[in-house]
Design an enzyme around this catalytic site. Structure first.
Site, mmCIF file in Angstrom:
data_model
loop_
_atom_site.group_PDB
_atom_site.id
_atom_site.type_symbol
_atom_site.label_atom_id
_atom_site.label_comp_id
_atom_site.label_asym_id
_atom_site.label_seq_id
_atom_site.Cartn_x
_atom_site.Cartn_y
_atom_site.Cartn_z
ATOM 1 N N ASP A 86 0.776 -1.347 -0.089
ATOM 2 C CA ASP A 86 -0.127 0.008 0.048
ATOM 3 C C ASP A 86 0.797 1.088 0.078
ATOM 4 O OD1 ASP A 86 -2.737 -1.238 0.257
ATOM 5 O OD2 ASP A 86 -1.891 -2.060 1.925
ATOM 6 N N GLU A 105 0.651 -12.959 4.472
ATOM 7 C CA GLU A 105 1.758 -12.223 3.521
ATOM 8 C C GLU A 105 2.882 -11.915 4.315
ATOM 9 O OE1 GLU A 105 -0.485 -8.804 2.626
ATOM 10 O OE2 GLU A 105 -1.011 -9.369 0.669
HETATM 11 O O1 DER Z 1 -3.045 -6.045 1.306
HETATM 12 C C1 DER Z 1 -1.784 -6.205 0.812
HETATM 13 O O2 DER Z 1 -0.760 -6.001 1.567
HETATM 14 C C2 DER Z 1 -1.738 -6.071 -0.682
HETATM 15 O O3 DER Z 1 -0.597 -6.491 -1.196
HETATM 16 C C3 DER Z 1 -2.060 -4.557 -1.157
HETATM 17 O O4 DER Z 1 -1.470 -3.841 -0.151
HETATM 18 C C4 DER Z 1 -1.627 -4.154 -2.284
HETATM 19 O O5 DER Z 1 -2.762 -4.221 -2.972
HETATM 20 P P1 DER Z 1 -2.903 -3.582 -4.476
HETATM 21 O O6 DER Z 1 -1.708 -4.436 -5.188
HETATM 22 O O7 DER Z 1 -4.405 -4.112 -5.057
HETATM 23 O O8 DER Z 1 -2.740 -2.053 -4.277
#
Ligand code: DER
Length: 225
Positions: A86, A105
């Protein structure tokens, strides 16, 4: 260039690092989706890999692309993890968790030899915080008190909701989005937040990024840790 196209360009570059026989941590979110679709292309052309998904959504998409998944929860050695973020600061510290998958993650990122982060240029910030709240995964039991203890450290904790009900992570936890100002010392803040009873994990990823790949209107830019 739409932002989605810039995300796709970054994701395609990340897939160049995937070699035959690797075990890959598969991230969650819209940028990770592009990465998984690109992996599917290469699998159709003979690439042999296995993946560890960081969410059901990612697992479903990966399966649809013919990626063999490692479902078992025992120890795996991941050559690479590829994921979105983000926010990214100049030291490659991250805020993650916008998609609610931060626990898996972070476990996958910690198990991988290399963590490749793929973003569009709007995710790059001079300092974490401010425009994006810090997601914190907490046990539902006593979450109100947990929120108060977090706020005693910094910011305003907002329970994440979906259709008028508390958002539940795959592990059944709640997420508190902690609205903070500039995070001047991410390492220190991560330690202090994690000490609050009831906190399962924070969306602060400090010192974990090996390579950042950014889709920009001028092309794809790389930054190593
Ligand atoms: O939830 C998460 O950590 C995702 O990786 C997010 O941070 C990134 O989402 P996006 O690629 O849809 O912007």
């Amino acid at each position: 260039h739409t932002l989605d196209e810039l995300k796709r360009q970054a994701a395609l570059k990340a897939v160049d690092y995937v070699q035959d026989g690797m075990v890959i941590g598969l991230g969650t979110g819209s940028t990770a989706k592009h990465m998984i679709l690109a992996l599917g292309e290469r699998i159709r052309r003979g690439l042999k890999i296995r993946g560890v998904p960081t969410s059901q959504e990612t697992a479903d998409l990966a399966r649809s692309q013919g990626i063999a998944l490692i479902e078992s929860d025992n120890t795996w050695t991941l050559d690479l993890a590829i994921d979105g973020a983000d926010q990214v600061d100049p030291q490659l510290c991250l805020i993650k968790g916008g998609g609610g998958a931060l626990l898996k993650e972070k476990i996958v990122a910690a198990a991988a030899r290399q963590l490749i982060i793929v973003v569009d240029h709007t995710k790059r910030v001079p300092m974490l915080g401010n425009s994006f709240p810090l997601p914190i995964e907490v046990v539902p039991f006593g979450w109100g008190n947990t929120a108060k203890q977090l706020e005693a450290i910094e910011g305003k904790a907002v329970l994440r909701e979906r259709e008028g009900r508390p958002f539940r992570t795959e592990a059944g936890h709640f997420i508190l989005d902690l609205h903070v100002g500039s995070i001047t010392d991410p390492a220190d803040l991560e330690i202090r937040l994690n000490q609050v009873p009831g906190v399962v994990e924070t969306g602060l990823f400090v010192g974990r990024t090996s390579l950042l790949i950014v889709g920009t209107p001028e092309g794809v830019v790389l930054q190593t840790a």
